[in-house]
Write a protein that holds these residues in place. Structure first.
Motif, PDB file in Angstrom:
ATOM      1  N   GLY A 149       0.317   6.273  -6.963  1.00 15.22           N
ATOM      2  CA  GLY A 149      -0.756   6.879  -7.290  1.00 15.22           C
ATOM      3  C   GLY A 149      -0.646   8.482  -6.836  1.00 15.22           C
ATOM      4  N   ASP A 150      -0.028   8.896  -6.076  1.00 20.55           N
ATOM      5  CA  ASP A 150       0.170  10.396  -5.740  1.00 20.55           C
ATOM      6  C   ASP A 150       0.816  10.960  -6.922  1.00 20.55           C
ATOM      7  OD1 ASP A 150      -0.721   9.979  -3.233  1.00 20.55           O
ATOM      8  OD2 ASP A 150       0.844  10.380  -2.096  1.00 20.55           O
ATOM      9  N   PHE A 151       1.622  10.250  -7.671  1.00 20.17           N
ATOM     10  CA  PHE A 151       2.089  11.029  -8.736  1.00 20.17           C
ATOM     11  C   PHE A 151       1.215  10.698 -10.245  1.00 20.17           C
ATOM     12  CE2 PHE A 151       5.371  11.667  -5.695  1.00 20.17           C
ATOM     13  CZ  PHE A 151       5.816  13.059  -5.862  1.00 20.17           C
ATOM     14  N   GLY A 152       0.145  10.261 -10.076  1.00 22.97           N
ATOM     15  CA  GLY A 152      -0.470  10.422 -11.232  1.00 22.97           C
ATOM     16  C   GLY A 152      -1.169   8.778 -11.517  1.00 22.97           C
ATOM     17  N   ALA A 153      -0.349   7.654 -11.336  1.00 18.43           N
ATOM     18  CA  ALA A 153      -0.810   6.418 -11.886  1.00 18.43           C
ATOM     19  C   ALA A 153      -2.100   6.017 -11.347  1.00 18.43           C
ATOM     20  CB  ALA A 153       0.101   5.450 -11.171  1.00 18.43           C
ATOM     21  N   GLU A 154      -2.866   5.201 -12.222  1.00 20.87           N
ATOM     22  CA  GLU A 154      -4.133   4.757 -11.976  1.00 20.87           C
ATOM     23  C   GLU A 154      -3.932   3.425 -10.953  1.00 20.87           C
ATOM     24  OE1 GLU A 154      -8.416   3.173 -14.078  1.00 20.87           O
ATOM     25  OE2 GLU A 154      -6.283   3.008 -15.141  1.00 20.87           O
ATOM     26  N   VAL A 155      -4.201   3.575  -9.788  1.00 16.27           N
ATOM     27  CA  VAL A 155      -4.189   2.454  -9.024  1.00 16.27           C
ATOM     28  C   VAL A 155      -5.152   1.377  -8.747  1.00 16.27           C
ATOM     29  CG1 VAL A 155      -3.281   1.456  -6.689  1.00 16.27           C
ATOM     30  CG2 VAL A 155      -1.921   3.369  -7.824  1.00 16.27           C
ATOM     31  N   ASN A 161       0.886  -1.152   0.043  1.00  9.19           N
ATOM     32  CA  ASN A 161      -0.202  -0.122  -0.042  1.00  9.19           C
ATOM     33  C   ASN A 161       0.769   1.339   0.166  1.00  9.19           C
ATOM     34  OD1 ASN A 161      -3.057  -0.552  -0.025  1.00  9.19           O
ATOM     35  ND2 ASN A 161      -2.552  -1.859   1.844  1.00  9.19           N
ATOM     36  N   VAL A 162       1.954   1.204   0.665  1.00 13.44           N
ATOM     37  CA  VAL A 162       3.100   2.190   0.593  1.00 13.44           C
ATOM     38  C   VAL A 162       3.445   2.467  -0.931  1.00 13.44           C
ATOM     39  CG1 VAL A 162       5.184   3.159   1.292  1.00 13.44           C
ATOM     40  CG2 VAL A 162       3.567   2.331   2.875  1.00 13.44           C
ATOM     41  N   LEU A 163       3.972   1.320  -1.337  1.00 11.77           N
ATOM     42  CA  LEU A 163       4.364   1.363  -2.732  1.00 11.77           C
ATOM     43  C   LEU A 163       3.427   2.108  -3.694  1.00 11.77           C
ATOM     44  CD1 LEU A 163       6.282  -1.609  -4.614  1.00 11.77           C
ATOM     45  CD2 LEU A 163       4.993   0.194  -5.585  1.00 11.77           C
ATOM     46  N   THR A 164       2.059   1.680  -3.642  1.00 14.32           N
ATOM     47  CA  THR A 164       1.096   1.743  -4.563  1.00 14.32           C
ATOM     48  C   THR A 164       0.631   3.425  -4.423  1.00 14.32           C
ATOM     49  OG1 THR A 164      -0.533   0.666  -3.546  1.00 14.32           O
ATOM     50  CG2 THR A 164       0.633  -0.189  -5.580  1.00 14.32           C
ATOM     51  N   GLN A 165       0.684   3.585  -3.090  1.00 15.26           N
ATOM     52  CA  GLN A 165       0.183   5.104  -2.898  1.00 15.26           C
ATOM     53  C   GLN A 165       1.081   5.996  -3.390  1.00 15.26           C
ATOM     54  OE1 GLN A 165       1.147   6.924   1.064  1.00 15.26           O
ATOM     55  NE2 GLN A 165       1.248   8.286  -0.317  1.00 15.26           N
ATOM     56  N   ALA A 198      -4.781   4.452   1.163  1.00 13.78           N
ATOM     57  CA  ALA A 198      -5.455   4.101  -0.127  1.00 13.78           C
ATOM     58  C   ALA A 198      -6.001   5.338  -0.876  1.00 13.78           C
ATOM     59  CB  ALA A 198      -6.510   3.186   0.180  1.00 13.78           C
ATOM     60  N   ARG A 199      -5.424   6.425  -0.622  1.00 11.87           N
ATOM     61  CA  ARG A 199      -5.960   7.576  -1.181  1.00 11.87           C
ATOM     62  C   ARG A 199      -5.264   7.601  -2.626  1.00 11.87           C
ATOM     63  NH1 ARG A 199      -1.454  11.528   1.736  1.00 11.87           N
ATOM     64  NH2 ARG A 199       0.165  11.450   0.212  1.00 11.87           N
ATOM     65  N   ASN A 200      -6.197   8.102  -3.617  1.00 14.05           N
ATOM     66  CA  ASN A 200      -5.689   7.927  -5.117  1.00 14.05           C
ATOM     67  C   ASN A 200      -5.814   6.728  -5.598  1.00 14.05           C
ATOM     68  OD1 ASN A 200      -5.174  10.604  -5.328  1.00 14.05           O
ATOM     69  ND2 ASN A 200      -3.085  10.587  -4.616  1.00 14.05           N
ATOM     70  N   LYS A 201      -6.731   5.657  -4.930  1.00 16.84           N
ATOM     71  CA  LYS A 201      -6.874   4.490  -5.539  1.00 16.84           C
ATOM     72  C   LYS A 201      -8.312   3.939  -5.892  1.00 16.84           C
ATOM     73  CE  LYS A 201      -2.833   2.833  -2.759  1.00 16.84           C
ATOM     74  NZ  LYS A 201      -2.136   1.762  -2.027  1.00 16.84           N
ATOM     75  N   LYS A 202      -8.340   3.057  -6.609  1.00 18.67           N
ATOM     76  CA  LYS A 202      -9.628   2.361  -7.040  1.00 18.67           C
ATOM     77  C   LYS A 202      -9.961   1.052  -6.378  1.00 18.67           C
ATOM     78  CE  LYS A 202     -10.252   4.959 -11.545  1.00 18.67           C
ATOM     79  NZ  LYS A 202      -9.950   4.801 -12.848  1.00 18.67           N
ATOM     80  N   SER A 203     -11.257   0.867  -6.281  1.00 18.69           N
ATOM     81  CA  SER A 203     -11.219  -0.757  -5.397  1.00 18.69           C
ATOM     82  C   SER A 203     -12.083  -1.420  -6.270  1.00 18.69           C
ATOM     83  CB  SER A 203     -12.014  -0.462  -4.010  1.00 18.69           C
ATOM     84  OG  SER A 203     -12.107  -1.659  -3.594  1.00 18.69           O
ATOM     85  N   LEU A 204     -11.601  -2.667  -6.483  1.00 15.78           N
ATOM     86  CA  LEU A 204     -12.114  -3.713  -7.229  1.00 15.78           C
ATOM     87  C   LEU A 204     -12.197  -4.846  -6.181  1.00 15.78           C
ATOM     88  CD1 LEU A 204     -13.640  -5.155  -9.849  1.00 15.78           C
ATOM     89  CD2 LEU A 204     -10.882  -5.529 -10.613  1.00 15.78           C
ATOM     90  N   CYS A 205     -13.401  -5.453  -6.010  1.00 21.61           N
ATOM     91  CA  CYS A 205     -13.542  -6.556  -4.892  1.00 21.61           C
ATOM     92  C   CYS A 205     -13.869  -7.582  -5.517  1.00 21.61           C
ATOM     93  CB  CYS A 205     -14.689  -6.070  -3.908  1.00 21.61           C
ATOM     94  SG  CYS A 205     -14.641  -7.171  -2.462  1.00 21.61           S
TER      95      CYS A 205
END
Length: 407
Positions: free
Chosen positions: A39-45, A32-36, A72-79
């Motif tokens: 995501g903060d720099f524009g990636a679609e997570v 989550n740290v890695l992808t946050q 989990a800011r700047n992220k999308k959730s797929l369950c």
């Protein structure tokens, strides 16, 4: 609301990594740290969560998912229920559109799911696959549970942390996971550069052990040279003196460092003890290290007569390196922290506003941004599955069967 800067989310803001899609199958902190950060720099997570949600959702304070809201800011959730082959097929259909995939299952689990690196790279030859585990994908310990707590012990960190007459001390936060997450983000970018230049993806074997050991300094080299194990020294340094934490008259603490000769001489003059500059106990750094306890007693006595605020003002005026030891309320109230927007308040339906760390690091031309709050479980199910051709009727059928969850 606090006196921190009030900010709004910036959903339309683009970042340097705009156009990069990340499939995040990881759990807990490192991934989550890695992808946050990405995501903060524009990636679609796209956070692919199990029916019960990412484990980080369960780390609550007063019933509120504060960890999740921040990481989990700047992220999308797929369950998805990944035990169902139909959910695995959904991931397969998403892989060709992604540039990075992050996972943190125990080694071998991804293969059992039918999503081995070879299978993933067959679907997308330029895919970067980051595999996070406690011990790495191979080696005698690969199948052991790899929580950060254990890694912080085995890495040698705990052995050098704390005081000589006390037990080793584990960090009071997620050090191994956090360091691995930061290393992982840079590793993913390095691999992405290779993929963009040569169209060739690759697998990154990211253990929690390797990065944490890497930041501990030349422990192995020093041991080989001296045959001695670095002792626990509390807040003292084995490299320079003075360097310690000192108690003030009001019960608060300050940290002080005289890591260069001129700084120490300035310190001695400031406390009215210029004669110590030529004292054979304190003349050089090596001398001071041998007599650190005596040196700390002299400095500690001076500091102990003044409050934390008085000490900071006095030594700053003397241009001696000092800083207060802050607790969280003091950090949040500090004028430098506020001016730099180290922390900012963002709208939150449960808390009104939630303070969270701002985007790190700071880029002059292409700064990152906090575009969206952390998603609800499965919030983006329909949006993401429509992309791969799942109709509303098919979606409802998969939802009824428990393949798709949340939303």
């Amino acid at each position: 609301m606090s006196n921190l800067h009030a900010r709004d989310y910036q959903p339309d803001r683009q970042g340097t990594l705009d156009g990069i899609r990340v499939l995040d199958l990881s759990r807990l902190f490192a991934g989550n740290v890695l992808t946050q950060l990405l995501g903060d720099f524009g990636a679609e997570v796209i956070k692919i969560e199990p029916p019960e949600g990412d484990t980080l959702r369960g780390w609550k304070t007063e019933g509120i998912e504060t960890h999740w809201k921040i990481y989990a800011r700047n992220k999308k959730s797929l369950c998805l229920s990944l035990r169902d082959p139909r959910a695995i097929e959904i991931i397969r259909k998403l892989v060709p559109s992604a540039q990075i995939l992050v996972e943190s299952f125990r080694p071998g689990v991804l293969e059992k799911m039918g999503l081995s690196p070879d299978a993933l790279l067959a679907l997308n030859p330029s895919l970067v696959v980051v595999r996070i585990s406690g011990w790495g994908q191979d080696g005698p310990y690969a199948q052991r549970p790899g929580f950060g707590t254990v890694i912080e012990g085995v890495s040698g960190f705990a052995a050098i942390n704390g005081f000589a007459d006390r037990e080793p001390v584990l960090p009071p936060m997620y050090l191994a996971d956090g360091v691995a997450g930061l290393y992982g983000a840079s590793a993913a970018m390095i691999a992405l550069r290779e993929a963009e230049m040569k169209g060739r993806g690759q697998v990154i074997d990211l253990s929690l052990l390797d990065p944490l050991f890497a930041i501990l300094g030349p422990q192995a080299a020093n041991y080989r040279l001296t045959g001695k194990v670095k002792p626990r020294t509390g807040s003292r340094s084995t490299n320079s003196a003075p360097r310690n934490v000192y108690r003030c008259s009001d019960g608060h603490y300050v940290s002080l460092s005289g890591s260069i000769q001129k700084m120490t001489e300035r310190l001695f003059r400031a406390i009215g003890r210029a004669e110590l500059i030529d004292d054979p106990r304190f003349r050089t750094n090596s001398d001071r290290l041998r007599h650190a306890e005596e040196l700390d007693a002299i400095i500690g006595a001076f500091i102990g007569e003044r409050t934390q605020q008085e000490n900071v003002a006095f030594f700053e005026e003397a241009e001696v390196t000092i800083g207060p030891i802050y607790d969280t309320p003091q950090i949040m109230a500090d004028p430098h922290v506020i001016a730099r927007e180290v922390i900012a308040d963002y709208p939150d339906p449960e808390m009104g506003h939630i303070p969270m760390h701002h985007v790190v690091p700071r880029f002059a031309q292409t700064p990152g941004s906090i575009r969206t709050p952390a998603p609800a479980l499965g919030q983006h199910n329909r949006e993401l599955l429509a992309e791969i051709g799942i109709s509303p009727a098919a979606y409802d059928e998969l939802k009824l069967a428990g393949v798709i969850c949340g939303g």
